[in-house]
Design an enzyme around this catalytic site. Structure first.
Site, PDB file in Angstrom:
ATOM      1  CG  ASP A 130       0.904  16.303 -51.724  1.00  0.00           C
ATOM      2  OD1 ASP A 130       0.935  15.743 -50.614  1.00  0.00           O
ATOM      3  OD2 ASP A 130       1.842  16.993 -52.170  1.00  0.00           O
ATOM      4  NE  ARG A 181       4.578   5.302 -38.863  1.00  0.00           N
ATOM      5  CZ  ARG A 181       4.079   6.535 -38.641  1.00  0.00           C
ATOM      6  NH1 ARG A 181       4.875   7.505 -38.214  1.00  0.00           N
ATOM      7  NH2 ARG A 181       2.812   6.780 -38.848  1.00  0.00           N
ATOM      8  NE  ARG A 188      -2.436   7.271 -35.726  1.00  0.00           N
ATOM      9  CZ  ARG A 188      -1.305   7.743 -36.237  1.00  0.00           C
ATOM     10  NH1 ARG A 188      -0.687   8.736 -35.624  1.00  0.00           N
ATOM     11  NH2 ARG A 188      -0.800   7.265 -37.350  1.00  0.00           N
ATOM     12  CG  ASP A 257      -2.890  13.404 -34.284  1.00  0.00           C
ATOM     13  OD1 ASP A 257      -3.075  14.388 -33.554  1.00  0.00           O
ATOM     14  OD2 ASP A 257      -2.138  13.428 -35.284  1.00  0.00           O
TER      15      ASP A 257
END
Length: 492
Positions: A130, A181, A188, A257
């Site tokens: 979602d 954030r 990564r 990741d």
């Protein structure tokens, strides 16, 4: 009296989007999905000011739509990043399935920081999810990331948490939220795996050049810049993992990741800090075999870096065999680098200013005593720093007394005073960490009662982890004995 905030354009945004100059392999354009009733519940004024933002403009009810994606700040060019990853050792393609990168805030001093909304709705990478986030995990990330920052450990940070007025299902209905954030970047190991997996050497080169320029500019003058980049990334990760180990932090989901090339700690899902010392400690509910246990974090970091090295092979040398040789030599440096960073930090925790050949053995003996006695990791070191071993009953243990004699003899051979030793130890041994039971108390009050006062009190204590006053607070106390094993969940 209410205060009308300045407009978004006046909030100090200086957003750029240099990541979007990379090949389109690495992202898709996407916008946050609007929410019903945004409301800011936590705002990090100190971080806002560090970023050159106007805190009064953003710490205001009318600014909540900016912190959930209903409105976009001036200069935003929203996108979802593409990346892959090895999750519990298995390769999979991923991407930002519930996050949108708004751009990079350029500070008044020239710093560059990603601004990302986490929990901002579906993207092309959502894979039937979602795209939303529950309030509890977003508050947890805010709490733990800010605690790590206060401890001096490289980390992404949290600017705000805003509720959405909508429920998410995990599997029961929970209040939804969006975390803002802040990161040096969101590149990564998995981003490099994504490029390598597509077999696009020029895209890989573009990503490597971008990452080197942004995080490792010192490699520009190297004879072999991509090898220098790999070597620097290995050393930076070794230093980061050593810092985790020195405070008993367990990440919980060290997939590739979740290893940032900036050298920051990223993604606070099933993470926690150890209470009683046990190297086999696992907090993640899904880590049934202990892949990401405390003791496994250094070798897993090396494993992840091997995946980075594999991705970089086409850039290391024209001859594949030579590339593999260079990559292996670089990877062999990880364990010595980790051990060096670990011992340096442990010397600080034990008040050592000088280096002696037997220091590692002295540290190992103390850690082994802690394992056998299941001593509280944080409290035991802080007790030593305060010279309270006798008061806490440690000297009643014969094996501890023997170690303590060796340690005091070691300290006597350096010129620094006892006061200097204590000061050094207190600066390296926190009194306050995010104790799991206190974190859960605060989260429960926020999620179930919409009471954010416990979260704010906890954050105030965590902001001063080395203060003497904090050493006597409720936040420095271990949990009551006999509780159930602590489990954390990823929140997706």
């Amino acid at each position: 009296m209410s205060v009308t905030p300045p407009s978004s354009a006046d909030a100090g945004w200086r957003l750029e989007s240099t990541y979007a100059a990379l090949p389109k392999l690495f992202y898709v354009r996407a916008r946050p999905v609007s929410v019903t009733a945004p409301q800011t519940v936590l705002f990090n004024r100190a971080l806002a000011e560090e970023l050159g933002l106007k805190a009064d403009a953003l710490d205001h009810p009318d600014a909540a739509p900016l912190l959930t994606g209903n409105l976009l700040p001036a200069g935003a060019e929203p996108l979802a990043q593409a990346y892959a990853g090895h999750q519990y050792g298995h390769f999979t393609t991923l991407g930002d399935g519930r996050a949108i990168l708004l751009g990079e805030q350029v500070t008044l001093t020239g710093g560059r920081f990603d601004i990302q909304l986490k929990g901002s709705g579906q993207t092309p990478f959502s894979r039937r999810g979602d795209g939303r986030a529950a309030l509890g995990p977003m508050l947890r990330e805010y709490i733990i990331s800010e605690a790590m920052h206060a401890l001096g450990i490289p980390t992404t940070r949290s600017l705000a948490v805003a509720t959405t007025g909508e429920a998410v299902y995990r599997p029961k209905p929970l209040p939804g939220a969006v975390l803002t954030r802040v990161a040096a970047s969101h590149i990564r190991v998995g981003t490099f795996e994504w490029a390598a997996g597509h077999g696009d050497k020029e895209a890989l080169r573009a990503l490597a050049d971008y990452t080197r320029a942004r995080h490792y500019p010192e490699t520009a003058e190297a004879e072999s810049p991509y090898l220098a980049f790999l070597q620097a990334a290995i050393d930076r990760q070794a230093a980061l993992i050593a810092r985790w180990q020195q405070v008993g932090f367990i990440h919980g989901v060290m997939n590739t990741d979740n290893m940032a090339l900036s050298g920051e700690t990223i993604d606070y899902g099933p993470c926690a800090f150890m209470d009683a010392y046990d190297p086999a400690t696992v907090f993640s509910s899904i880590d049934q075999r202990g892949r990401y246990a405390y003791a496994n974090q250094p070798p897993i970091a090396q494993w992840n870096l091997a995946r980075l090295a594999e991705a970089l092979l086409p850039l290391l040398h024209e001859d594949e065999a030579k590339s593999i040789e260079l990559a292996n030599l670089a990877l062999e440096a990880f364990i010595p680098a980790f051990q060096r960073h670990w011992l340096t930090g442990m010397r600080g925790k034990l008040g050592m200013f000088t280096d002696e050949a037997d220091d590692a053995a002295l540290v190992d003996d103390f850690i082994e005593w802690m394992r056998k006695t299941r001593a509280d990791f944080t409290l035991t070191f802080r007790t030593l720093a305060g010279d309270g071993a006798a008061a806490h009953g440690l000297t009643k243990d014969a094996s501890f007394r023997q170690w303590h004699e060796q340690w005091t003899a070691r300290l006597s051979r350096q010129p620094q005073s006892e006061e200097a030793v204590r000061a050094r130890m207190q600066a390296h041994n926190p009194a306050v960490i995010p104790r799991n039971h206190k974190v859960e108390e605060a989260l429960q009050a926020a999620v179930e009662q919409q009471d954010y006062a416990p979260v704010k009190r906890l954050l105030e204590a965590l902001a001063r982890p080395y203060d003497d006053a904090a050493a006597h607070s409720e936040y420095s106390t271990p949990p009551p004995p006999g509780g159930q094993p602590y489990l954390t969940y990823c929140g997706t």
